[in-house]
Design a protein around this motif. Structure first.
Motif, PDB file in Angstrom:
ATOM      1  N   PHE A 256       0.782  -1.200   0.038  1.00  0.00           N
ATOM      2  CA  PHE A 256      -0.005   0.042   0.011  1.00  0.00           C
ATOM      3  C   PHE A 256       1.001   1.381  -0.009  1.00  0.00           C
ATOM      4  O   PHE A 256       1.874   1.514   0.535  1.00  0.00           O
ATOM      5  N   THR A 257       0.466   2.083  -0.732  1.00  0.00           N
ATOM      6  CA  THR A 257       0.842   3.497  -0.738  1.00  0.00           C
ATOM      7  C   THR A 257      -0.164   4.684  -0.987  1.00  0.00           C
ATOM      8  O   THR A 257      -1.178   4.197  -1.265  1.00  0.00           O
ATOM      9  N   ASP A 258       0.236   5.887  -1.018  1.00  0.00           N
ATOM     10  CA  ASP A 258      -0.817   6.937  -1.093  1.00  0.00           C
ATOM     11  C   ASP A 258      -0.454   7.565  -2.419  1.00  0.00           C
ATOM     12  O   ASP A 258       0.619   7.499  -3.105  1.00  0.00           O
ATOM     13  N   ALA A 259      -1.544   8.346  -2.743  1.00  0.00           N
ATOM     14  CA  ALA A 259      -1.606   8.951  -4.429  1.00  0.00           C
ATOM     15  C   ALA A 259      -0.538  10.166  -4.460  1.00  0.00           C
ATOM     16  O   ALA A 259       0.077  10.321  -5.461  1.00  0.00           O
ATOM     17  N   ASP A 260      -0.153  10.673  -3.202  1.00  0.00           N
ATOM     18  CA  ASP A 260       0.889  11.682  -3.075  1.00  0.00           C
ATOM     19  C   ASP A 260       2.262  11.375  -2.797  1.00  0.00           C
ATOM     20  O   ASP A 260       3.082  12.207  -2.418  1.00  0.00           O
ATOM     21  N   CYS A 261       2.525  10.143  -2.895  1.00  0.00           N
ATOM     22  CA  CYS A 261       3.785   9.296  -2.630  1.00  0.00           C
ATOM     23  C   CYS A 261       4.207   8.785  -3.872  1.00  0.00           C
ATOM     24  O   CYS A 261       3.646   8.317  -4.736  1.00  0.00           O
ATOM     25  N   ALA A 262       5.829   8.792  -3.785  1.00  0.00           N
ATOM     26  CA  ALA A 262       6.375   8.403  -5.024  1.00  0.00           C
ATOM     27  C   ALA A 262       7.706   7.304  -4.133  1.00  0.00           C
ATOM     28  O   ALA A 262       8.237   7.768  -3.159  1.00  0.00           O
ATOM     29  N   PRO A 263       7.855   6.262  -4.954  1.00  0.00           N
ATOM     30  CA  PRO A 263       9.007   5.394  -4.175  1.00  0.00           C
ATOM     31  C   PRO A 263      10.194   6.304  -4.517  1.00  0.00           C
ATOM     32  O   PRO A 263      10.412   6.852  -5.319  1.00  0.00           O
ATOM     33  N   SER A 264      11.326   5.870  -3.549  1.00  0.00           N
ATOM     34  CA  SER A 264      12.660   6.540  -3.437  1.00  0.00           C
ATOM     35  C   SER A 264      13.292   5.950  -4.734  1.00  0.00           C
ATOM     36  O   SER A 264      14.530   6.643  -5.192  1.00  0.00           O
ATOM     37  N   SER A 265      13.180   4.645  -5.144  1.00  0.00           N
ATOM     38  CA  SER A 265      14.008   3.901  -6.026  1.00  0.00           C
ATOM     39  C   SER A 265      12.980   3.002  -6.934  1.00  0.00           C
ATOM     40  O   SER A 265      11.935   2.806  -6.412  1.00  0.00           O
TER      41      SER A 265
ATOM     42  N   TYR B  24       8.965   3.054   5.829  1.00  0.00           N
ATOM     43  CA  TYR B  24       9.020   4.392   5.937  1.00  0.00           C
ATOM     44  C   TYR B  24       8.571   5.166   5.033  1.00  0.00           C
ATOM     45  O   TYR B  24       9.115   5.209   4.040  1.00  0.00           O
ATOM     46  N   GLY B  25       7.593   5.906   5.573  1.00  0.00           N
ATOM     47  CA  GLY B  25       7.101   7.159   4.787  1.00  0.00           C
ATOM     48  C   GLY B  25       7.795   8.439   4.841  1.00  0.00           C
ATOM     49  O   GLY B  25       7.340   9.248   5.771  1.00  0.00           O
ATOM     50  N   ALA B  26       8.801   8.793   4.087  1.00  0.00           N
ATOM     51  CA  ALA B  26       9.488  10.191   4.435  1.00  0.00           C
ATOM     52  C   ALA B  26       8.748  11.456   3.825  1.00  0.00           C
ATOM     53  O   ALA B  26       7.693  10.912   2.848  1.00  0.00           O
ATOM     54  N   TYR B  27       8.964  12.631   4.329  1.00  0.00           N
ATOM     55  CA  TYR B  27       8.308  13.700   3.485  1.00  0.00           C
ATOM     56  C   TYR B  27       9.589  14.519   2.808  1.00  0.00           C
ATOM     57  O   TYR B  27      10.599  14.410   3.266  1.00  0.00           O
ATOM     58  N   LYS B  28       9.047  15.020   1.808  1.00  0.00           N
ATOM     59  CA  LYS B  28      10.137  15.724   0.852  1.00  0.00           C
ATOM     60  C   LYS B  28      10.856  16.935   1.713  1.00  0.00           C
ATOM     61  O   LYS B  28       9.970  17.624   2.272  1.00  0.00           O
ATOM     62  N   LYS B  29      12.000  17.155   1.472  1.00  0.00           N
ATOM     63  CA  LYS B  29      12.470  18.129   2.078  1.00  0.00           C
ATOM     64  C   LYS B  29      12.230  19.576   1.648  1.00  0.00           C
ATOM     65  O   LYS B  29      12.704  19.622   0.184  1.00  0.00           O
ATOM     66  N   GLU B  30      11.682  20.318   1.971  1.00  0.00           N
ATOM     67  CA  GLU B  30      11.410  21.700   1.556  1.00  0.00           C
ATOM     68  C   GLU B  30      11.870  22.821   2.437  1.00  0.00           C
ATOM     69  O   GLU B  30      12.410  22.587   3.415  1.00  0.00           O
ATOM     70  N   LYS B  31      11.743  24.175   1.939  1.00  0.00           N
ATOM     71  CA  LYS B  31      12.193  25.394   2.959  1.00  0.00           C
ATOM     72  C   LYS B  31      11.161  25.519   3.816  1.00  0.00           C
ATOM     73  O   LYS B  31      10.077  25.282   3.559  1.00  0.00           O
ATOM     74  N   GLY B  32      11.486  26.177   5.096  1.00  0.00           N
ATOM     75  CA  GLY B  32      10.615  26.575   5.985  1.00  0.00           C
ATOM     76  C   GLY B  32      10.450  25.836   7.382  1.00  0.00           C
ATOM     77  O   GLY B  32      10.894  24.558   7.426  1.00  0.00           O
TER      78      GLY B  32
ATOM     79  N   VAL C 111       2.539   3.149   8.943  1.00  0.00           N
ATOM     80  CA  VAL C 111       1.747   4.301   8.040  1.00  0.00           C
ATOM     81  C   VAL C 111       1.357   3.714   6.567  1.00  0.00           C
ATOM     82  O   VAL C 111       2.093   2.922   6.117  1.00  0.00           O
ATOM     83  N   GLY C 112       0.281   4.060   5.986  1.00  0.00           N
ATOM     84  CA  GLY C 112      -0.285   3.549   4.838  1.00  0.00           C
ATOM     85  C   GLY C 112       0.534   4.064   3.833  1.00  0.00           C
ATOM     86  O   GLY C 112       0.401   3.616   2.655  1.00  0.00           O
ATOM     87  N   ARG C 113       1.347   5.006   3.867  1.00  0.00           N
ATOM     88  CA  ARG C 113       2.537   5.610   2.870  1.00  0.00           C
ATOM     89  C   ARG C 113       3.162   4.450   2.252  1.00  0.00           C
ATOM     90  O   ARG C 113       3.768   4.444   1.443  1.00  0.00           O
ATOM     91  N   ASN C 114       3.449   3.218   3.204  1.00  0.00           N
ATOM     92  CA  ASN C 114       4.531   2.359   3.066  1.00  0.00           C
ATOM     93  C   ASN C 114       4.145   1.261   3.877  1.00  0.00           C
ATOM     94  O   ASN C 114       4.744   1.156   4.752  1.00  0.00           O
ATOM     95  N   LEU C 115       3.280   0.410   3.682  1.00  0.00           N
ATOM     96  CA  LEU C 115       2.881  -0.865   4.461  1.00  0.00           C
ATOM     97  C   LEU C 115       2.645  -1.734   3.636  1.00  0.00           C
ATOM     98  O   LEU C 115       2.205  -1.792   2.345  1.00  0.00           O
ATOM     99  N   ALA C 116       2.715  -3.131   3.983  1.00  0.00           N
ATOM    100  CA  ALA C 116       2.491  -4.288   3.259  1.00  0.00           C
ATOM    101  C   ALA C 116       1.828  -5.419   4.126  1.00  0.00           C
ATOM    102  O   ALA C 116       2.285  -5.328   5.310  1.00  0.00           O
TER     103      ALA C 116
END
Length: 364
Positions: free
Chosen positions: A128-137, A158-166, A196-201
């Motif tokens: 399972f993953t989410d629509a706003d997720c992309a695999p790292s490889s 592990y479901g990481a979040y994109k590194k952005e400013k702020g 987390v459903g962003r990265n679960l099996a």
């Protein structure tokens, strides 16, 4: 002297939690070079995610795995989500679509939609993953699915979040680091409590033998953590935190949207098993009490003792959480741990108060 003992006891309790987290921080994973090639069903449930699907589905379809299907579940979207799914289905025969229409969604929302997707899956292994997720490889699917063995039916990724400013982005990534450090550590200590459903099996067998989401179907969120909390055991759960097996999500970019998201998560956590709620609550209370007592200690006990206790706590936290940050590629947060922890605690208090006044009722 009594105040010294009280402050020392609070800090000791907090330190003991961090020492438990060291199970993950100092854990070593043996990276495989050959992966299982057994068939896999990848599931994505989407509600009004047309743009994210256009951006991220190609990275799923380009996975270096020889046998998988991609099940796209449209949960009664009002945008072009279904159209985008149909476009991908025309281009790739591995894509299957489950379309949940409005007159069905009242029964269980996302959990109902996911159940329909799981029933459609041809393969036993479900990722399972989410629509706003992309695999790292392009190894993500092979790595995660290879962890499902005869004795391991559930895999926490592990479901990481994109590194952005702020500052908000840093806070989101810090909270994600803290959460992952805890659920990986507790799983390694034999007490898995969430994923987390962003990265679960997990396997379809595990899902159907436990009657799916039926025990928490009326709760808006928790298709991931409540299911894991219910079915995960020391024997059936594996973890994987290889960088190639991360998923990367787009973080919220406003405070209000992040608080809304966290309110859903907290509302689900209130339904965890009593033991898990007690342990998680005790850690949070020890954090709050430490930050309340630390500045006051300089007024009521000898400053040398107060400073020594505080420094010891920060050293242990920095070592344990710092090691975890390197594992999860968030080491740039290390210099800001103190500030991020304070703001996270305050934010959590706000969320708890908000949830006490009213509970979230929709997953999106």
């Amino acid at each position: 002297m009594v105040l010294l003992y009280v402050f020392g006891s609070i800090t000791l309790l907090n330190i003991l939690f961090y020492l438990a987290f060291a199970k993950f921080s100092f854990h070593k994973i043996s990276a495989k070079t050959v992966y299982e090639n057994s068939p896999v069903s990848v599931l994505i449930c989407a509600k009004n995610e047309a743009e994210n699907l256009k951006k991220n589905i190609p990275s799923i379809l380009s996975q270096n795995h020889p046998n998988f299907e991609l099940i796209l579940i449209n949960d009664a979207s009002s945008d072009e989500t279904l159209d985008i799914m149909e476009e991908f289905k025309e281009l790739d025969s591995r894509v299957q679509i489950v379309n949940v229409v409005n007159n069905e969604t009242f029964w269980g929302s996302k959990k109902y939609a996911l159940t329909l997707g799981i029933k459609k899956a041809k393969h036993k292994k479900l990722v399972f993953t989410d629509a706003d997720c992309a695999p790292s490889s392009n190894k993500w699917l092979s790595i995660i699915s290879s962890e499902i063995l005869e004795s391991k039916e559930l895999v926490l990724g592990y479901g990481a979040y994109k590194k952005e400013k702020g500052f908000l982005n840093a806070l989101i990534r810090f909270e994600t680091l803290m959460t992952a450090t805890q659920y990986f550590s507790y799983a390694l200590n034999g007490t898995p409590y969430m994923g987390v459903g962003r990265n679960l099996a997990y396997t379809s067998t595990l899902f159907f033998e436990n009657k799916g989401f039926i025990n928490h179907i009326k709760i808006a969120s928790g298709d991931d953590d409540l299911f894991v909390n219910e079915v995960a055991t020391k024997k059936n759960t594996a973890i994987n935190y290889q960088e190639d097996a991360f998923t990367i999500s787009t973080p919220k970019n406003t405070w209000s949207s992040w608080i809304t998201q966290k309110r859903r998560h907290v509302s689900a956590a209130s339904h965890y098993k009593k033991t898990h709620k007690f342990i998680l609550g005790l850690f949070y209370i020890s954090n709050v009490l430490f930050w309340v007592a630390a500045p006051l200690s300089f007024f009521f006990i000898a400053w040398e003792f107060a400073l020594a206790i505080i420094v010891i706590r920060f050293i242990i936290q920095s070592i344990v959480l710092g090691k975890a940050a390197y594992k999860l590629k968030e080491q740039n947060l290390i210099p800001f741990f103190i500030f991020l922890e304070i703001f996270l605690i305050v934010g959590q208090i706000v969320i708890f108060i908000s949830n006490s006044a009213s509970k979230p009722t929709q997953w999106k």
